[in-house]
Write an enzyme that holds these catalytic residues in place. Structure first.
Site: not given
Ligand SMILES: NC(=O)c1ccc[n+]([C@@H]2O[C@H](COP(=O)([O-])OP(=O)(O)OC[C@H]3O[C@@H](n4cnc5c(N)ncnc54)[C@H](OP(=O)(O)O)[C@@H]3O)[C@@H](O)[C@H]2O)c1
Length: 206
Positions: A84, A97
């Site tokens: 991130s 985080y």
């Molecule tokens: N969105 C942002 O602004 C942002 C910024 C920087 C970094 N990131 C990083 O990007 C990555 C993806 O996040 P996102 O933005 O796509 O958020 P999101 O829409 O909340 O998706 C999170 C993903 O992680 C999975 N997940 C959560 N808990 C889990 C568990 N216990 N076991 C297996 N899978 C799990 C979820 O699966 P389910 O759908 O099945 O729950 C979903 O596919 C993360 O590592 C996050 O830290 C996001």
């Protein structure tokens, strides 16, 4: 398809076992699962913080080791670890985080060196704010000053995949995020922590 709670103990081994039993060879690993927690740390639920560390740090580390070993044995592969923009700065109100993502930075970029000569490349992705369910899960409000930097999930995923298949070390999607990351590395850390704390605190009324 295999659905697995990656925050469960030994989740990575369960995934490897399932893949092995199906006779599949894994050539691409994307460690994307993760979530954040925003708020006052003293008020956070510790079991939830531990679960976040288990998912963002332990599962990612274990999956990387297990599948990098398999890929090295097979002669090559691609790994993309999702960190991130928060990896570059200690961020008040999202400190635990951000620390998990600083771990992803340090672990992944160091391991990339060790993987030289194995045919396995490890790329680290540093997304800024991206339109997914992340903010909802983290109970996070985006400060207005960050609005211009927001990217779609599609744009971030494309940038990550392109970088991974080009075997790049790192990818920071978006111009503003690149500029932010640059300033995080050159400005005094105390100043960055102060400004970040003020911005996030004001956006959330803390
Ligand atoms: N969105 C942002 O602004 C942002 C910024 C920087 C970094 N990131 C990083 O990007 C990555 C993806 O996040 P996102 O933005 O796509 O958020 P999101 O829409 O909340 O998706 C999170 C993903 O992680 C999975 N997940 C959560 N808990 C889990 C568990 N216990 N076991 C297996 N899978 C799990 C979820 O699966 P389910 O759908 O099945 O729950 C979903 O596919 C993360 O590592 C996050 O830290 C996001």
């Amino acid at each position: 398809m295999l659905a697995q709670d990656l925050a469960a103990p030994n989740a990575a081994l369960t995934v490897l076992d399932a893949v092995t039993q199906k006779g599949l060879a894994v050539g691409v690993l994307i460690n994307n699962a993760g979530y954040g927690m925003q708020g006052k740390f003293l008020e956070m639920s510790m079991p939830e913080v531990e679960r976040m560390v288990q998912l963002n740090v332990t599962a990612l580390t274990h999956l990387t080791q297990l599948f990098a070993r398999e890929m090295a044995r097979a002669g090559g592969g691609y790994i993309l670890n999702v960190a991130s923009a928060a990896a570059f700065l200690p961020s008040p109100f999202v400190g635990a985080y951000a620390a998990t993502k600083a771990y992803v930075l340090s672990f992944s970029e160091a391991l990339r060196f060790e993987l030289r000569g194995t045919g396995v490349s490890l790329t680290t992705l540093y997304p800024g704010i991206t339109t997914t369910e992340f903010n909802e899960v983290a109970h996070a409000k985006t400060p207005a000053v960050m609005n211009l930097s927001i990217l779609s999930a599609n744009a971030v995923a494309r940038a990550g995949l392109r970088a991974m298949f080009a075997r790049k070390r790192a990818m920071i999607p978006g111009f503003i995020n690149k500029v932010n990351a640059f300033f995080c590395t050159v400005l005094p850390r105390g100043l960055i922590v102060y400004v970040t704390g003020k911005i996030l605190g004001r956006a959330n009324g803390w």
